[in-house]
Design a protein around this motif. Structure first.
Motif, PDB file in Angstrom:
ATOM      1  N   CYS A 171       0.825  -1.233  -0.106  1.00  0.00           N
ATOM      2  CA  CYS A 171      -0.152   0.136   0.074  1.00  0.00           C
ATOM      3  C   CYS A 171       0.851   1.288  -0.128  1.00  0.00           C
ATOM      4  CB  CYS A 171      -0.904  -0.097   1.158  1.00  0.00           C
ATOM      5  SG  CYS A 171      -2.505  -1.251   1.306  1.00  0.00           S
ATOM      6  N   ARG A 172       1.856   1.094   0.732  1.00  0.00           N
ATOM      7  CA  ARG A 172       2.748   2.366   0.668  1.00  0.00           C
ATOM      8  C   ARG A 172       3.499   2.731  -0.538  1.00  0.00           C
ATOM      9  NH1 ARG A 172       7.941   2.453   0.106  1.00  0.00           N
ATOM     10  NH2 ARG A 172       8.621   0.232   0.326  1.00  0.00           N
ATOM     11  N   VAL A 173       3.679   1.756  -1.475  1.00  0.00           N
ATOM     12  CA  VAL A 173       4.262   1.817  -2.690  1.00  0.00           C
ATOM     13  C   VAL A 173       3.216   2.296  -3.462  1.00  0.00           C
ATOM     14  CG1 VAL A 173       5.373   0.640  -4.473  1.00  0.00           C
ATOM     15  CG2 VAL A 173       6.268   0.171  -2.460  1.00  0.00           C
ATOM     16  N   LEU A 174       2.122   1.890  -3.599  1.00  0.00           N
ATOM     17  CA  LEU A 174       1.274   2.262  -4.293  1.00  0.00           C
ATOM     18  C   LEU A 174       0.634   3.629  -4.194  1.00  0.00           C
ATOM     19  CD1 LEU A 174      -1.412  -0.829  -4.547  1.00  0.00           C
ATOM     20  CD2 LEU A 174       0.249  -0.195  -6.253  1.00  0.00           C
ATOM     21  N   ALA A 175       0.584   4.085  -2.914  1.00  0.00           N
ATOM     22  CA  ALA A 175       0.442   5.414  -2.510  1.00  0.00           C
ATOM     23  C   ALA A 175       1.283   6.434  -3.080  1.00  0.00           C
ATOM     24  CB  ALA A 175       0.221   5.447  -1.023  1.00  0.00           C
ATOM     25  N   ALA A 176       2.540   6.045  -2.970  1.00  0.00           N
ATOM     26  CA  ALA A 176       3.783   6.987  -3.457  1.00  0.00           C
ATOM     27  C   ALA A 176       3.512   7.304  -5.028  1.00  0.00           C
ATOM     28  CB  ALA A 176       4.928   6.174  -3.296  1.00  0.00           C
ATOM     29  N   HIS A 177       2.817   6.490  -5.455  1.00  0.00           N
ATOM     30  CA  HIS A 177       2.530   6.687  -7.047  1.00  0.00           C
ATOM     31  C   HIS A 177       1.130   7.139  -7.260  1.00  0.00           C
ATOM     32  CE1 HIS A 177       6.368   4.831  -8.835  1.00  0.00           C
ATOM     33  NE2 HIS A 177       6.167   4.220  -7.507  1.00  0.00           N
ATOM     34  N   GLY A 178       0.426   7.759  -6.468  1.00  0.00           N
ATOM     35  CA  GLY A 178      -0.908   8.430  -6.657  1.00  0.00           C
ATOM     36  C   GLY A 178      -2.045   7.637  -6.146  1.00  0.00           C
ATOM     37  N   ALA A 179      -1.915   6.234  -5.734  1.00  0.00           N
ATOM     38  CA  ALA A 179      -3.110   5.433  -5.430  1.00  0.00           C
ATOM     39  C   ALA A 179      -3.637   5.516  -3.879  1.00  0.00           C
ATOM     40  CB  ALA A 179      -3.063   3.939  -5.823  1.00  0.00           C
ATOM     41  N   THR A 180      -4.834   5.472  -3.673  1.00  0.00           N
ATOM     42  CA  THR A 180      -5.459   5.671  -2.309  1.00  0.00           C
ATOM     43  C   THR A 180      -5.724   3.916  -2.265  1.00  0.00           C
ATOM     44  OG1 THR A 180      -6.745   7.548  -2.110  1.00  0.00           O
ATOM     45  CG2 THR A 180      -7.340   5.628  -0.609  1.00  0.00           C
ATOM     46  N   ALA A 181      -4.629   3.497  -1.181  1.00  0.00           N
ATOM     47  CA  ALA A 181      -4.464   1.919  -1.192  1.00  0.00           C
ATOM     48  C   ALA A 181      -5.054   1.464   0.223  1.00  0.00           C
ATOM     49  CB  ALA A 181      -3.146   1.618  -1.320  1.00  0.00           C
ATOM     50  N   LEU A 182      -5.883   0.602   0.186  1.00  0.00           N
ATOM     51  CA  LEU A 182      -6.718  -0.209   1.161  1.00  0.00           C
ATOM     52  C   LEU A 182      -6.455  -1.512   1.309  1.00  0.00           C
ATOM     53  CD1 LEU A 182      -8.471  -0.047   3.971  1.00  0.00           C
ATOM     54  CD2 LEU A 182     -10.254  -0.503   2.253  1.00  0.00           C
ATOM     55  N   THR A 183      -5.952  -1.969   2.606  1.00  0.00           N
ATOM     56  CA  THR A 183      -5.757  -3.530   2.757  1.00  0.00           C
ATOM     57  C   THR A 183      -6.358  -3.919   4.025  1.00  0.00           C
ATOM     58  OG1 THR A 183      -4.226  -5.421   2.970  1.00  0.00           O
ATOM     59  CG2 THR A 183      -3.414  -3.144   3.910  1.00  0.00           C
TER      60      THR A 183
END
Length: 268
Positions: free
Chosen positions: A34-46
């Motif tokens: 999730c951290r990696v995806l957020a760094a590229h602009g996504a809101t990421a929920l696990t």
């Protein structure tokens, strides 16, 4: 102390995509992914999808509504919603997207083309998933199989079960042709948990026969774990042979990365 049931990572600059991130049989929260995806602009929920408060104790008869409810929350503030899952989580991602038309993209790491059996606390084989309170059709395991390696490789179990229970497996095929959005499948040819690359090709073939495009990314030396750029490799879950190597698993993740960014509409 109660373990956390979910983790939400928000980007510094929101790109409009929200991603539900699902782990496999480890049941872990995919906080680093999730951290990696957020760094590229996504809101990421696990989310924890089994073994948590009020949830199934294992990977059997887990309601697909667990995932659609999470998508309800994400869709409220996003332009696009996607599901990214690995292993059992990839199976869940593909099944959820086939049932929920809101899903704009699926990224399935080490996927399965069919719904598999889960084994309950009494040793009974039942479906991994339920939908509307009813078990989803599943491919059962071949009870005659036994491990011949230590740690065990389960690949032959899945291959043998498909052959022995071909009719049930056909009925348990995930209806991936219903997924209108992007589908990216990532698999290692040396996967020793299950034949993920074969499953990926079967998924793509089924979608092609219905006029749907699919991206399939494989690596000859990679195993069950896919390491995306920027992730910290982890060792978790039950002891089993997974195949691959740290270098090959990371190489597969790097090959898949541009397709993942494109399908999720994330910035580089």
């Amino acid at each position: 102390m109660t373990e956390p049931q979910e983790h939400l990572a928000r980007p510094s600059v929101d790109g409009g995509t929200a991603v539900l991130v699902l782990a496999g049989s480890s049941g872990a929260l995919e906080t680093d992914r999730c951290r990696v995806l957020a760094a590229h602009g996504a809101t990421a929920l696990t989310i924890r999808w089994f073994g948590g408060v009020g949830q199934q104790p294992g990977t059997f008869e887990v309601p697909v509504e667990t995932f659609t409810a999470a998508l309800d929350r994400l869709a409220a503030d996003a332009d696009r919603v996607a599901v990214l899952g690995s292993s059992f989580g990839a199976e869940a991602a593909l099944l959820t997207a086939s049932l929920d038309a809101r899903v704009d993209a699926v990224v399935a790491l080490a996927p399965s083309s069919v719904v598999w059996a889960g084994v309950d606390e009494q040793g009974r084989q039942t479906s991994h998933w339920t939908w509307g309170g009813r078990p989803v059709s599943f491919a059962p395991f071949d009870d005659s199989w036994s491990a011949d390696t230590d740690p065990p490789s389960y690949r032959r179990l899945y291959e043998q079960s498909l052959r022995r229970h071909a009719e049930e497996a056909a009925a348990a095929a995930i209806p991936v042709e219903r997924i209108a959005g992007d589908v990216v499948l990532v698999a290692g040819e040396d996967d020793q948990v299950w034949p993920a690359a074969d499953f990926a090709r079967a998924i793509a073939a089924r979608r092609t026969s219905h006029g749907r495009e699919t991206v399939v990314v494989t690596h000859p030396d990679a195993g069950h774990r896919v390491v995306l750029p920027g992730e910290v490799p982890v060792e978790r879950g039950r002891a089993m042979a997974r195949g691959g190597s740290p270098e090959a698993d990371a190489a597969l993740g790097s090959l898949a990365w541009p397709h993942l960014l494109r399908s999720l509409r994330l910035r580089e």
